[in-house]
Design a protein around this motif. Structure first.
Motif, short mmCIF file in Angstrom:
data_model
loop_
_atom_site.label_atom_id
_atom_site.label_comp_id
_atom_site.label_asym_id
_atom_site.label_seq_id
_atom_site.Cartn_x
_atom_site.Cartn_y
_atom_site.Cartn_z
N HIS A 163 19.42 -1.92 12.70
CA HIS A 163 19.13 -3.30 12.33
C HIS A 163 18.00 -3.42 11.30
N TRP A 164 17.36 -2.29 10.94
CA TRP A 164 16.31 -2.32 9.93
C TRP A 164 16.76 -1.73 8.60
N LEU A 165 18.07 -1.67 8.39
CA LEU A 165 18.57 -1.07 7.16
C LEU A 165 18.02 -1.77 5.91
N GLU A 166 17.84 -3.07 5.99
CA GLU A 166 17.35 -3.80 4.82
C GLU A 166 15.89 -3.45 4.50
N GLN A 167 15.13 -3.01 5.49
CA GLN A 167 13.73 -2.64 5.28
C GLN A 167 13.56 -1.14 5.03
N ASP A 168 14.64 -0.39 5.05
CA ASP A 168 14.56 1.08 5.00
C ASP A 168 14.09 1.57 3.64
N LEU A 169 13.10 2.49 3.67
CA LEU A 169 12.56 3.09 2.46
C LEU A 169 12.75 4.61 2.45
N SER A 170 13.55 5.10 3.38
CA SER A 170 13.69 6.55 3.56
C SER A 170 14.23 7.24 2.31
N ASN A 171 15.32 6.72 1.77
CA ASN A 171 15.92 7.35 0.61
C ASN A 171 15.12 7.10 -0.66
N LEU A 172 14.49 5.93 -0.73
CA LEU A 172 13.60 5.67 -1.87
C LEU A 172 12.51 6.73 -1.95
N PHE A 173 11.94 7.08 -0.80
CA PHE A 173 10.86 8.07 -0.77
C PHE A 173 11.34 9.44 -1.26
N VAL A 174 12.41 9.98 -0.67
CA VAL A 174 12.84 11.33 -1.07
C VAL A 174 13.40 11.34 -2.49
N ASP A 175 14.02 10.24 -2.93
CA ASP A 175 14.53 10.17 -4.30
C ASP A 175 13.37 10.18 -5.30
N ARG A 176 12.32 9.42 -4.98
CA ARG A 176 11.18 9.33 -5.90
C ARG A 176 10.48 10.68 -6.04
N LEU A 202 0.83 -1.21 0.00
CA LEU A 202 0.00 0.00 0.00
C LEU A 202 0.87 1.26 0.00
N PHE A 203 1.99 1.22 0.73
CA PHE A 203 2.90 2.37 0.72
C PHE A 203 3.42 2.62 -0.70
N HIS A 204 3.88 1.57 -1.36
CA HIS A 204 4.42 1.74 -2.71
C HIS A 204 3.33 2.22 -3.68
N LYS A 205 2.12 1.71 -3.51
CA LYS A 205 1.01 2.15 -4.35
C LYS A 205 0.71 3.63 -4.10
N ARG A 228 -15.32 9.79 3.43
CA ARG A 228 -16.02 8.88 2.51
C ARG A 228 -15.17 7.63 2.30
N GLU A 229 -15.82 6.53 2.01
CA GLU A 229 -15.11 5.25 1.91
C GLU A 229 -14.24 5.15 0.66
N ASP A 230 -14.59 5.90 -0.40
CA ASP A 230 -13.83 5.78 -1.65
C ASP A 230 -12.73 6.84 -1.77
N ASN A 231 -12.39 7.50 -0.68
CA ASN A 231 -11.31 8.49 -0.71
C ASN A 231 -9.99 7.76 -0.99
N PRO A 232 -9.31 8.07 -2.10
CA PRO A 232 -8.09 7.32 -2.46
C PRO A 232 -6.94 7.52 -1.48
N HIS A 233 -7.01 8.56 -0.65
CA HIS A 233 -5.94 8.82 0.31
C HIS A 233 -6.08 8.00 1.59
N LEU A 234 -7.17 7.21 1.69
CA LEU A 234 -7.46 6.53 2.96
C LEU A 234 -7.35 5.02 2.89
N GLN A 235 -6.80 4.46 1.82
CA GLN A 235 -6.72 3.01 1.73
C GLN A 235 -5.90 2.40 2.86
N HIS A 236 -4.77 3.02 3.18
CA HIS A 236 -3.93 2.48 4.26
C HIS A 236 -4.60 2.67 5.61
#
Length: 388
Positions: free
Chosen positions: A262-275, A80-83, A347-355
């Motif tokens: 210890h969570w470096l392998e799961q880190d998405l911090s730089n992916l987010f700002v780069d994107r 959902l984050f990536h979407k 509203r239930e169909d708000n695209p910003h609220l899926q997560h």
């Protein structure tokens, strides 16, 4: 230039001495993106379970004296984050561009960005990168702690002044506004800093999204999903929330935080700002146009969001307004860190609220539709017996 008076010299010495020690390198961001002015508490056991922490907070323990257990997202939730990132990258980039353009025109180019850890950190990085790409400005960027009920880290502010002097403009940065609690803390902190040290700081808080209508420098007032709100440390440089406890933080220390290496392998911090940064060239022209319109016809914050909060407080019979967390970002925090009771959505169909809907079902929180809110959603923390 006349010599300073004895009183002026004494005031200056209050913030200029002693010289504070350089910060230790922290976080998973590039060193040229941000400097964390935080004390490393990585080896201290500070986490408490959600239920235990909730009980402690609602019975008087300050939230900054402990940390929540970091939510470990499921594969579905990370999806959902990536979407969300794919869906909203251009919108986030545009908001970052608008707020950056407003900052440069309002404050000039002799700037230091001071983001408020931790939600403000990725936004500060985006603003810094936009200014670098568009204006060729290499603006210093620090991330410091501010805590509701305790104030801002004055040692961090002193360190910045010791490094850059008082002629530069400090621009405070956060991710979004909810009720405006941190905005109020910042306003009070700047007044106190001037009283104590004779240095006037602007309490202007630049944010990507200002649904609470309590900031004058913003990218948008729409309550939309900033994907960095979806996760905790793994999209914030692997840094925890900030900690302030007298047995851990000394007189000349910065506020504390943990670096979850210890969570470096799961880190998405730089992916987010780069994107997001990759979209700046696409949105620059529209960002200039929107910033120009905002500055030519400014709409000062009217704190309209608080009217919604008071109405919700009355509707559900809550004695503590702090149990109500409005907006997409704050509602996400309720679901990730606290014990949720009800989640109100427009509203239930708000695209910003899926997560939000995913987490609410996962946590067993009631979902209610409330279409007349200023905000897209609102999280209500489960009150103790007798409240609500």
């Amino acid at each position: 230039m006349s010599e300073p008076t004895a009183q002026q010299a004494q005031t200056q010495s209050n913030w200029a001495e002693p010289a504070l020690a350089a910060p230790v390198p922290l976080g998973s961001y590039r060193a040229d993106d941000v400097v964390f002015l935080l004390k490393d508490l990585s080896d201290v056991q500070l986490e408490r379970g959600t239920e235990e922490r909730e009980e402690a907070i609602q019975t008087g323990t300050h939230y900054s004296e402990m940390l929540p257990e970091e939510y470990q997202p499921t594969e579905e939730y990370v999806g959902l984050f990536h979407k969300a990132l794919q869906h909203s990258a251009t919108q986030v980039a545009l908001a970052a561009g608008v707020v950056s353009e407003c900052i440069v025109r309002k404050r000039g180019r002799q700037l230091v960005l001071v983001s408020l850890a931790r939600a403000g950190t990725p936004v500060g990085i985006l603003i810094k990168r936009y200014m670098q790409q568009v204006y060729g400005l290499d603006v210093p960027h620090y991330s410091i702690s501010i805590i509701r009920g305790k104030g801002i880290d004055e040692n961090a502010l002193k360190y910045i002044l010791q490094q850059h002097g008082t002629d530069v403009q400090l621009q405070f940065v956060d991710g979004w506004t909810g009720k405006g609690a941190i905005r109020r803390v910042l306003m009070q902190a700047c007044r106190q800093f001037q009283e104590r040290y004779g240095v006037q700081l602007s309490d202007d808080l630049a944010v990507l999204a200002d649904p609470g209508r309590c900031s004058d420098t913003y990218g948008t007032r729409e309550d939309f999903l900033i994907p960095s709100a979806c996760l905790n440390s793994t999209v914030s440089g692997l840094m925890s929330r900030t900690v302030l406890r007298s047995d851990l933080i000394g007189e000349h220390d910065f506020h504390g935080s943990k670096f979850y290496r210890h969570w470096l392998e799961q880190d998405l911090s730089n992916l987010f700002v780069d994107r997001i940064s990759a979209c700046f060239a696409t949105v620059q022209q529209e960002a200039v146009q929107r910033a120009t319109a905002l500055l030519e016809q400014p709409e000062p914050g009217d704190w309209q969001g608080m009217e919604d909060i008071r109405s919700i407080q009355e509707q559900f019979g809550l004695s503590d307004i702090n149990l109500i967390k409005p907006g997409v970002g704050e509602t996400t925090r309720v679901l990730l860190r606290r014990v949720p009771w009800k989640i109100l959505i427009d509203r239930e169909d708000n695209p910003h609220l899926q997560h939000i809907l995913h987490l609410a079902r996962e946590r067993g929180a009631d979902i209610e539709i409330k279409p007349d809110m200023t905000y897209a959603c609102c999280g209500i923390i489960k009150p103790r017996d007798g409240d609500g």
